[in-house]
Design an enzyme around this catalytic site. Structure first.
Site, mmCIF file in Angstrom:
data_model
loop_
_atom_site.group_PDB
_atom_site.id
_atom_site.type_symbol
_atom_site.label_atom_id
_atom_site.label_comp_id
_atom_site.label_asym_id
_atom_site.label_seq_id
_atom_site.Cartn_x
_atom_site.Cartn_y
_atom_site.Cartn_z
ATOM 1 N N GLY A 28 0.734 -1.154 -0.046
ATOM 2 C CA GLY A 28 0.091 -0.067 -0.076
ATOM 3 C C GLY A 28 0.890 1.214 -0.058
ATOM 4 C CB SER A 29 0.051 4.805 -0.447
ATOM 5 O OG SER A 29 -0.674 4.897 0.822
ATOM 6 C CD GLU A 31 2.115 -0.480 3.622
ATOM 7 O OE1 GLU A 31 1.569 -1.155 2.586
ATOM 8 O OE2 GLU A 31 1.581 0.302 4.206
ATOM 9 C CD GLU A 50 -4.888 -6.171 3.019
ATOM 10 O OE1 GLU A 50 -5.898 -6.769 2.908
ATOM 11 O OE2 GLU A 50 -4.573 -4.958 2.639
ATOM 12 C CG HIS A 73 -2.189 -0.289 3.306
ATOM 13 N ND1 HIS A 73 -1.045 0.732 3.068
ATOM 14 C CD2 HIS A 73 -3.168 0.144 2.680
ATOM 15 C CE1 HIS A 73 -1.816 1.785 2.723
ATOM 16 N NE2 HIS A 73 -3.042 1.707 2.667
ATOM 17 C CG HIS A 280 -16.782 -25.732 19.113
ATOM 18 N ND1 HIS A 280 -17.267 -26.547 18.063
ATOM 19 C CD2 HIS A 280 -17.199 -24.384 18.918
ATOM 20 C CE1 HIS A 280 -17.852 -25.700 17.106
ATOM 21 N NE2 HIS A 280 -17.805 -24.445 17.850
ATOM 22 N N GLY A 399 -10.010 -21.790 15.050
ATOM 23 C CA GLY A 399 -11.222 -21.782 14.353
ATOM 24 C C GLY A 399 -11.658 -20.594 13.348
#
Length: 536
Positions: A28-29, A31, A50, A73, A280, A399
Site C-alpha cells: 500500500g501507499s 509502505e 492481507e 498496510h 466448543h 477456528g
C-alpha cells in the site's frame, strides 16, 4: 549525513541476517518507501488480501521453523489480516508483522489511511505491539519484536512504521544469539516421575506445543517407557504423536463432559504442550472425573495460570522430557489396547468423505504434509488418515476460517515438497485468492475441495441445539474448477465414486515442480457426522 545508514537499509540488513528474506504482503501507499532499491536476494510473495498474506507467512514459518516477515498496510490492511493474526497467535506461529503508517508530520491531523493507536489495534492477539517513538529506533524495535516472536511460547509480534521513517538515518542492529529453552526445577520433575511410577493407568495428552517445540520423539519415548495411552488435545492445530502407534488412542472431544469421560479410566493424566480444556460446546460438565489427577507441562505461564485444575509445570518440553526419562524406571503395567480401526467405506451411489479419506490414506506419501480446513469432516479424516510424521498435519487450532488455503501455499514454498490441502467449500471461499499466489509461485499444493453446498458444520450444530433451519448457511452455484482456473490453478472435478480413484491419482501424483492443482468433489451434506464421534 548522506553516507549514513537509513532505517530501510538497517532493516534490510537485519532481515537478511535473520533469514527473513521471503516477505509476504499486500503493498500500500504507506509502505512504498520500504521498497526503494528492493534487494535482489529478497522474494516478495503477494497475497491478494492481507489475511492471505498472513496465512502464507504462517505456513512458511511452520515449514522453516523460523519467523516469517509480513508487510501490511496501515489500519485497513491490519484490520483485514486480524482473523489470520488471531490464528497465528493461538497456534504459536512466529511472525514479524510490520504495518505502514502515515507520515509523522500528519498523524496529529487524523490523515487519510492513518492508524489511530496502532499498537493497540492488533492486541490481544500479538505478543508485542509498538510504534517506535523515533525513526532511528525502528531497527532496534524490529529486532526486539523478532526476539519475542521466537521466544516460547512463540507467536506474532507487531511494529507500526510511519512511512517517512524509512529514509531517516539509523544505526544497524546486529542479531543477538537467543537460547530459548528453559527447564522446570528438578524437584518438580522428580515429583512427576514419582507419580508416574506409582500410578496404575497413566495417559498422555499431546498438544500443538509438542510439534511446535519439535518434541515428538521424546514424547514417543515417554509413552513407551510408562506404557501410557496417548490422546491428542481437543481441536489441536498440529500433530504431535505418530497416530499409527499402538499406544495412540484418538482425539479428545471439545465438550467438557465427554472429555472427562474419555479420561476417566486414567488415574494420572500428563498434558504436554496442550491447552487441555479447549471446549466448543458448553454442557456444564466437570473438567475431569473424580479420581483423575492432572499434571500439565507447557512453556506458557499464562496458560498454566488459567487451567481450572491440576499441577502445572512451566517449562519447555524437550529438556524437561529428557530429564524425566532419566528419572523413570520401566513399570510393571500392561499397555492399553490399541484403538480399533474404522471399517472400510461402504459402497454408495455418491462420493462420501469416508471413501475420499480411505483412498487418500493409501495414496498419501509418508513425508507429505496434510493441511485441513474442512470442519464438517475433520473427525472422519482423523479416523481414516493417520498422520505418522512430525509436522505432518496442520490446521487452525482457533477456528477462524480462511487459514487452510494460504497456509498450504506458505508451507509448500518453505521446502518445495508437495502439500495436500483438504478444504471445504465454505472455508475455501474465505481465502480463494491464495490460488492465484500458488499459481504465480508454482507452489506444489494439491487442493482436495469437498463441496457440500455451504457451511454444513454450522447447519449440523444448529440441528443439535434445535436451531433449524439456520439462515445464511447454504452456498450454491459456484463453479470451483472454473474459479480456480481463472486464478491460474489447473483443476478437475469428480462427481461419482467410480471417478474418484483416477481423479485422486491425477491430483496427487504430480511432481514437486508442477505447481498447484485443485480437485473438486461433489459431496452430500455429510455434516450430520459432526460431533457424532464425540457423543459415543
Amino acid at each position: 549525513m548522506t553516507n549514513a545508514t537509513t532505517v530501510r537499509e538497517a532493516v534490510v540488513r537485519f532481515l537478511r541476517d535473520t533469514g527473513m528474506t521471503t516477505v509476504f504482503g499486500n503493498p500500500g501507499s504507506t509502505e512504498l518507501r520500504m521498497f526503494r532499491d528492493w534487494p535482489d536476494d529478497f522474494t516478495y510473495v503477494l497475497g491478494l488480501q492481507e489475511s492471505v498474506a498472513v496465512g502464507m507467512a504462517a505456513g512458511h514459518a511452520l515449514g522453516t521453523r523460523r519467523a516469517a516477515f509480513v508487510s501490511l498496510h496501515s489500519a485497513g490492511g491490519v484490520g483485514h489480516a486480524l482473523g489470520a493474526v488471531f490464528n497465528a497467535f493461538r497456534d504459536r506461529v512466529p511472525l514479524v508483522i510490520v504495518a505502514g503508517q502515515q507520515a509523522r508530520s500528519l498523524i496529529q491531523l487524523r490523515p487519510f489511511l492513518g492508524a489511530d493507536e496502532p499498537a493497540l489495534f492488533p492486541r490481544p492477539y500479538v505478543k508485542y505491539a509498538r510504534q517506535p517513538e523515533r525513526a532511528e529506533d525502528v531497527p532496534a524495535v524490529l529486532a526486539e519484536a523478532y526476539r519475542l516472536a521466537m521466544t516460547p511460547p512463540r507467536g506474532p509480534a507487531f511494529v507500526s512504521v510511519p512511512e517517512d521513517d524509512w529514509d531517516r538515518p539509523a544505526e544497524p542492529v546486529a542479531p543477538r544469539t537467543l537460547y530459548s529453552e528453559f527447564t522446570a526445577a528438578p524437584a518438580a520433575l522428580a515429583a512427576l516421575a514419582a507419580r508416574l511410577e506409582n500410578c496404575a493407568r497413566p495417559a498422555l495428552v499431546v498438544g500443538p506445543g509438542v510439534a511446535d517445540e519439535d518434541a515428538q520423539e521424546p514424547v514417543r519415548a515417554l509413552a513407551e517407557r510408562i506404557r501410557a495411552g496417548v490422546w491428542i488435545s481437543p481441536l489441536s492445530g498440529r500433530s504431535g504423536f505418530p497416530e499409527p502407534h499402538p499406544l495412540f488412542q484418538g482425539f479428545l472431544p471439545p465438550v467438557a463432559r465427554q472429555l472427562a469421560e474419555r479420561l476417566a479410566p486414567y488415574d494420572l493424566v500428563v498434558a504436554l504442550g496442550a491447552p487441555l480444556f479447549t471446549y466448543h460446546v458448553a454442557d456444564g460438565g466437570p473438567p475431569l472425573a473424580p479420581g483423575t489427577e492432572l499434571f500439565h507441562l507447557d512453556c506458557d505461564p499464562a496458560q498454566a495460570a488459567w487451567l481450572p485444575t491440576g499441577t502445572s509445570i512451566v517449562t519447555t518440553l524437550r529438556p524437561a522430557l529428557t530429564q524425566l526419562l532419566g528419572l523413570l524406571r520401566e513399570p510393571h503395567r500392561a499397555p492399553p489396547p490399541p484403538r480399533p480401526a474404522p471399517p472400510p467405506a461402504g459402497a454408495a451411489g455418491h462420493i462420501t468423505p469416508e471413501l475420499v479419506f480411505d483412498l487418500l490414506h493409501t495414496r498419501l506419501p509418508r513425508d507429505r504434509v496434510l493441511v485441513e480446513e474442512a470442519p464438517s469432516h475433520r473427525d472422519t479424516l482423523h479416523a481414516r488418515v493417520p498422520i505418522a510424521s512430525s509436522g505432518g498435519f496442520l490446521t487452525t487450532g482457533s477456528g477462524a476460517l480462511g487459514w487452510g488455503l494460504p497456509l498450504a501455499v506458505g508451507r509448500a514454498l518453505a521446502d518445495r515438497r508437495r502439500v495436500v490441502c483438504v478444504v471445504g467449500d465454505g472455508s475455501a471461499l474465505y481465502a480463494v485468492q491464495a490460488l492465484w499466489t500458488a499459481a504465480r509461485h508454482t507452489a506444489p499444493v494439491t487442493y482436495v475441495l469437498l463441496d457440500n453446498g455451504g457451511y454444513a458444520a454450522v447447519r449440523a450444530l444448529g440441528r443439535r441445539i434445535g436451531v433449524a433451519p439456520v439462515p445464511g448457511t447454504h452456498i450454491a452455484g459456484i463453479d470451483f474448477p472454473a474459479l480456480a482456473e481463472s486464478l491460474g490453478c489447473p483443476a478437475a472435478r469428480a462427481e461419482h465414486p467410480g471417478e474418484l480413484p483416477a481423479a485422486l491419482d491425477h491430483a496427487l501424483d504430480r511432481g514437486d515442480d508442477a505447481g498447484p492443482f485443485l480437485l473438486h468433489l461433489a459431496m452430500t451434506d455429510g455434516a450430520d457426522t459432526l460431533y457424532e464421534p464425540w457423543a459415543r
